[in-house]
Design a protein around this motif. Structure first.
Motif, PDB file in Angstrom:
ATOM      1  N   GLY A 130      -2.119  -3.775   3.044  1.00 27.52           N
ATOM      2  CA  GLY A 130      -0.881  -3.523   3.961  1.00 27.52           C
ATOM      3  C   GLY A 130      -0.837  -1.970   3.972  1.00 27.52           C
ATOM      4  N   ILE A 131      -0.921  -1.197   2.905  1.00 29.61           N
ATOM      5  CA  ILE A 131      -0.918   0.238   3.137  1.00 29.61           C
ATOM      6  C   ILE A 131      -1.696   0.857   4.304  1.00 29.61           C
ATOM      7  N   ALA A 132      -2.961   0.156   4.539  1.00 28.31           N
ATOM      8  CA  ALA A 132      -3.994   0.371   5.600  1.00 28.31           C
ATOM      9  C   ALA A 132      -3.522   0.273   6.880  1.00 28.31           C
ATOM     10  N   ASP A 133      -2.569  -0.956   7.086  1.00 24.44           N
ATOM     11  CA  ASP A 133      -1.826  -1.431   8.327  1.00 24.44           C
ATOM     12  C   ASP A 133      -0.855  -0.315   8.737  1.00 24.44           C
ATOM     13  N   TYR A 134      -0.131   0.081   7.741  1.00 23.89           N
ATOM     14  CA  TYR A 134       1.004   0.914   7.796  1.00 23.89           C
ATOM     15  C   TYR A 134       0.486   2.146   8.238  1.00 23.89           C
TER      16      TYR A 134
END
Length: 268
Positions: A258-262
């Motif tokens: 999720g952090i990567a997508d953020y």
């Protein structure tokens, strides 16, 4: 200390340490130079927090050997980040830089500091194997570089009300990014000359800055930077999914994904 070197007055919407104490000095009518006083306080605070970080780890309740490895990791990354800052300063005064020069700073300065170091430190304390650490190294490297590319995009094309930082400062500071590199690589002589009139010129007007944004758009700088960021995010995510370990906690993996997508969606 980074803010001191960049002469930045705001960080994430709040006054920087050096600008806060320069103002306090001036308002209090203290002796000598206000700017120098603010800079001295900021450098000192930066050093204090570096040692505070190591002190927190040293007094934690983890296994002594894991704690030793974590302290060694944090200390090494502090030194590596300082090297990255030196490279960044060198890029800002060099007449021309390569794409690799830019990418080196993105990794050595932000990739290591923002992603690689905290992730690897936490994994060490959790007892991760060397193989697992290597997987996280790939994630941290590519995710961290992507983070900084997006930060540079927002530093020129973002919304000040959202980012809390002037979207004109990066160009006035002479910051070399993928955005500027693309102009050097694909721009006409006239476009490059116009950008160089503005880049690093603290007297540049808002119209000057807008002219450079227009040149960047024409040269494809924004699209290129976004594509590079997306490519790195995909690499970071695949480093986790392609090497999935059944011992990993699913909640933690989903958090990292999720952090990567953020990284590519954030606007601040």
């Amino acid at each position: 200390e980074d803010d001191v070197m960049d002469i930045g007055d705001k960080r994430r919407g709040y006054p920087t340490i050096h600008s806060t104490y320069a103002k306090k000095h001036a308002d209090s009518k203290y002796k000598y130079d206000s700017t120098h006083f603010g800079n001295m306080v900021a450098v000192n605070v930066g050093l204090q927090f570096c040692h505070l970080t190591l002190n927190v780890l040293n007094h934690s309740n983890f296994d002594p050997e894991l704690k030793r490895m974590a302290i060694d990791q944090v200390n090494k990354q502090m030194m590596d980040t300082a090297i990255g800052q030196n490279y960044d300063l060198l890029n800002s005064v060099s007449e021309r830089v390569t794409e690799q020069d830019i990418m080196n700073v993105l990794y050595w300065k932000t990739g290591l500091y923002t992603y690689h170091n905290p992730i690897r430190t936490g994994a060490i304390l959790a007892g991760a194997s060397e193989e697992e650490l290597n997987v996280l190294n790939t994630y941290g490297r590519d995710g961290g570089i992507s983070f900084q590319i997006q930060d540079d995009i927002l530093g020129t094309f973002g919304n000040t009300d959202v980012t809390g930082k002037s979207v004109e400062d990066d160009l006035r500071e002479g910051k070399q990014t993928l955005l500027t590199w693309k102009v050097y690589n694909d721009g006409t002589d006239e476009e490059i000359a116009r950008m160089e009139e503005v880049l690093g010129n603290r007297e540049s007007t808002s119209q000057d800055i807008q002219d450079v944004r227009d040149i960047m758009n024409k040269c494809g700088s924004l699209e290129y930077s976004k594509a590079k960021s997306l490519e790195l995010v995909d690499n970071a995510k695949r480093s986790l999914t392609d090497n999935y370990n059944e011992n990993w906690v699913e909640e933690g993996i989903n958090y990292l994904l999720g952090i990567a997508d953020y990284m590519i969606e954030r606007d601040l």
